[in-house]
Design a protein around this motif. Structure first.
Motif, short mmCIF file in Angstrom:
data_model
loop_
_atom_site.label_atom_id
_atom_site.label_comp_id
_atom_site.label_asym_id
_atom_site.label_seq_id
_atom_site.Cartn_x
_atom_site.Cartn_y
_atom_site.Cartn_z
N UNK A 100 -7.14 75.63 120.47
CA UNK A 100 -5.67 75.57 120.57
C UNK A 100 -5.24 74.55 121.62
N UNK A 101 -5.90 74.54 122.76
CA UNK A 101 -5.51 73.63 123.84
C UNK A 101 -5.70 72.16 123.47
N UNK A 102 -6.80 71.87 122.79
CA UNK A 102 -7.17 70.47 122.60
C UNK A 102 -7.15 69.97 121.15
N UNK A 103 -6.88 70.86 120.19
CA UNK A 103 -6.87 70.44 118.78
C UNK A 103 -5.59 70.85 118.06
N UNK A 104 -5.22 72.15 118.13
CA UNK A 104 -4.03 72.60 117.40
C UNK A 104 -2.75 72.39 118.21
N UNK A 105 -2.86 72.53 119.53
CA UNK A 105 -1.71 72.33 120.40
C UNK A 105 -1.04 73.63 120.80
N UNK A 106 -0.99 73.90 122.11
CA UNK A 106 -0.30 75.10 122.60
C UNK A 106 1.16 75.12 122.20
N UNK A 107 1.74 73.93 122.04
CA UNK A 107 3.15 73.86 121.67
C UNK A 107 3.45 74.38 120.28
N UNK A 108 2.42 74.58 119.47
CA UNK A 108 2.62 75.11 118.12
C UNK A 108 2.53 76.64 118.08
N UNK A 109 2.45 77.26 119.26
CA UNK A 109 2.41 78.72 119.36
C UNK A 109 3.41 79.16 120.43
N UNK A 110 3.79 80.44 120.45
CA UNK A 110 4.74 80.92 121.46
C UNK A 110 4.24 80.65 122.87
N UNK A 111 5.12 80.22 123.73
CA UNK A 111 4.75 79.85 125.09
C UNK A 111 4.18 81.04 125.86
N UNK A 112 3.13 80.77 126.61
CA UNK A 112 2.60 81.76 127.53
C UNK A 112 1.69 82.81 126.94
N UNK A 113 1.43 82.77 125.64
CA UNK A 113 0.61 83.82 125.04
C UNK A 113 -0.89 83.49 125.07
#
Length: 477
Positions: free
Chosen positions: A390-403
């Motif tokens: 998620x951090x380096x391929x899908x992107x944290x921005x594509x999921x709810x913040x802080x989860x």
């Protein structure tokens, strides 16, 4: 004299058989009355008339999903809620066999083996049921499918509470379809809860299983480097041995963590081939792919990992979630719970009423801790790699913040038949869990028979589901 004795013996045998048969029948009437209760040909009970005396079903927040009013079964006033909760709640029929109103019809109606439905209301036990699911969450997620078939599951991996269980296609219980030969294709699958009763080709989400096997059995797996050229021969020496990555895209040099992030078919095909049939099968069994899970009394569809007759190339493809591999959406959420909980999953449950009352009613709620799937260090490492995805391929921005979502996407190719007919589309997947301790949620989403990948089709639904569950959990505080 001998003739008389023979006749007497025959009569005695017949009498004993009759008595034994009556005893067996009586025993089954007492012990299997729930089965009779739910038989389609028991029209007094299984038709809508049986539910006119049924208790009220509510969601986790007390929202009424189904209740009996003036001799009729009434469902929630919001059409989207009715359709999104259909496969959990059920309708007036028993066509959806895993729904609450089918599985627990006897409990909801206060049916008694001696008095049937004739027991006075004052003597009937409380037959209302509160579910753990959130109707608002399910409604929002249902709309995200936008007519596509599939399922979405989200549950609390610490408590086991199911917050979201959505299956599509669906229909309005206020207007159930009359399925005919002309419209059969339109309504195909509407009676099946895909979250619990369907299995699909997993594609790359199965690489979590292959990763677990590699971490268990290959000592130097974390220090290895591979070079992906996009297409490579694995497990053979002719044109049928080819394994390809994302339409031949070359990933170049990569280690195990990078290979999982790249979802590199070639690396995981080679790992499966190296591990062999016995070790791959052993780990798949430990993680419950071929095993039986349930949500209380509701059985889950088994997955499938059978490479007993596989060639080396077929074994290689099985390691990337193809060949004959199958998984169930709820099953994959349970596996993510296992990863989140250090190798031992907390099992999901759906009925959230008082446990003492449920025990008296003979209802098995589910929940509790399942069997160990993997060692804690293996679970921890897989969790780190899923978080890296998620951090380096899908992107944290594509999921709810802080989860702090940890996830794996997948695209299961649906194989055409030998004559070339059938679908050439995919099962689009995403599975994972949240590492933020405030939101201990495991999730699984599949969108069936679509073009494109898991990141395109399933990931936005997962994002919406997690966001809605986060809001629900925040309100409950």
């Amino acid at each position: 004299m001998k003739r008389t004795l023979r006749r007497s013996a025959m009569i005695l045998i017949v009498v004993l058989l009759i008595i034994g048969g009556m005893g067996y029948l009586s025993y089954n009437i007492v012990t299997e009355h729930k089965t009779w209760m739910n038989m389609a040909y028991n029209r007094h009970i299984s038709s809508d008339g049986g539910l006119t005396q049924a208790g009220t079903i509510t969601d986790r927040n007390g929202v009424e999903l189904a209740k009996s009013v003036n001799g009729e079964r009434v469902y929630n006033e919001d059409k989207s809620v009715r359709k999104s909760m259909l496969h959990i709640v059920g309708d007036d029929s028993i066509n959806i066999g895993t729904s609450i109103q089918s599985m627990y019809r006897m409990n909801l109606t206060g049916y008694n083996p001696l008095f049937g439905l004739g027991l006075p209301t004052s003597l009937k036990p409380n037959s209302d049921m509160r579910l753990t699911a959130d109707a608002k969450v399910c409604s929002q997620v249902y709309q995200m499918f936008d007519g596509r078939a599939g399922a979405c599951v989200v549950y609390n991996y610490e408590t086991g509470e199911i917050l979201c269980d959505v299956s599509t296609p669906s229909y309005d219980p206020n207007a159930p379809p009359e399925i005919t030969a002309e419209n059969e294709e339109e309504y195909r699958g509407v009676y099946v809860d895909n979250a619990v009763s369907s299995s699909y080709t997993p594609g790359s989400i199965f690489k979590l299983v292959t990763t677990a096997a590699a971490l268990k059995y290959i000592d130097d797996i974390e220090t290895r480097e591979w070079y992906c050229q996009g297409i490579e021969c694995v497990g053979g020496d002719d044109e049928t041995c080819e394994v390809y990555c994302n339409d031949g895209y070359a990933h170049g040099s990569e280690n195990l963590e990078q290979a999982l992030g790249n979802s590199c078919n070639i690396v995981f095909a080679k790992i499966a081939e190296e591990l062999g049939i016995e070790k791959m099968t052993e780990v798949a069994n430990e993680m419950g792919i071929n095993g039986s899970f349930s949500i209380g009394d509701i059985p889950l569809k088994d997955g499938n990992y059978d490479v007993s007759d596989a060639t080396k190339n077929q074994l290689a493809w099985s390691g990337v979630g193809q060949y004959t591999d199958l998984v169930n959406p709820m099953q994959m959420a349970i596996i993510c719970s296992g990863i989140a909980n250090g190798g031992k999953p907390v099992l999901p449950y759906l009925i959230g009423s008082d446990e003492g009352i449920l025990t008296k009613l003979g209802i098995t709620t589910g929940g509790g801790t399942g069997s160990r799937m993997m060692e804690s260090d293996v679970a921890h490492r897989i969790g780190e790699m899923m978080r890296n995805n998620v951090e380096n391929y899908y992107g944290d921005g594509n999921f709810p913040a802080g989860m702090e979502v940890a996830a794996k996407t997948g695209t299961g190719e649906i194989t055409k038949s030998s004559d070339g007919s059938g679908s050439d589309k995919n099962n689009a997947w995403i599975v994972g869990y949240c590492q933020n301790e405030k939101y201990p949620l495991a999730f699984s989403v599949v969108v069936n028979d679509v073009e494109g990948y898991g990141s395109q089709n399933a990931q936005p639904i997962a994002c919406e589901a997690l966001s809605a569950c986060k809001e629900s959990m925040d309100k409950a505080e």
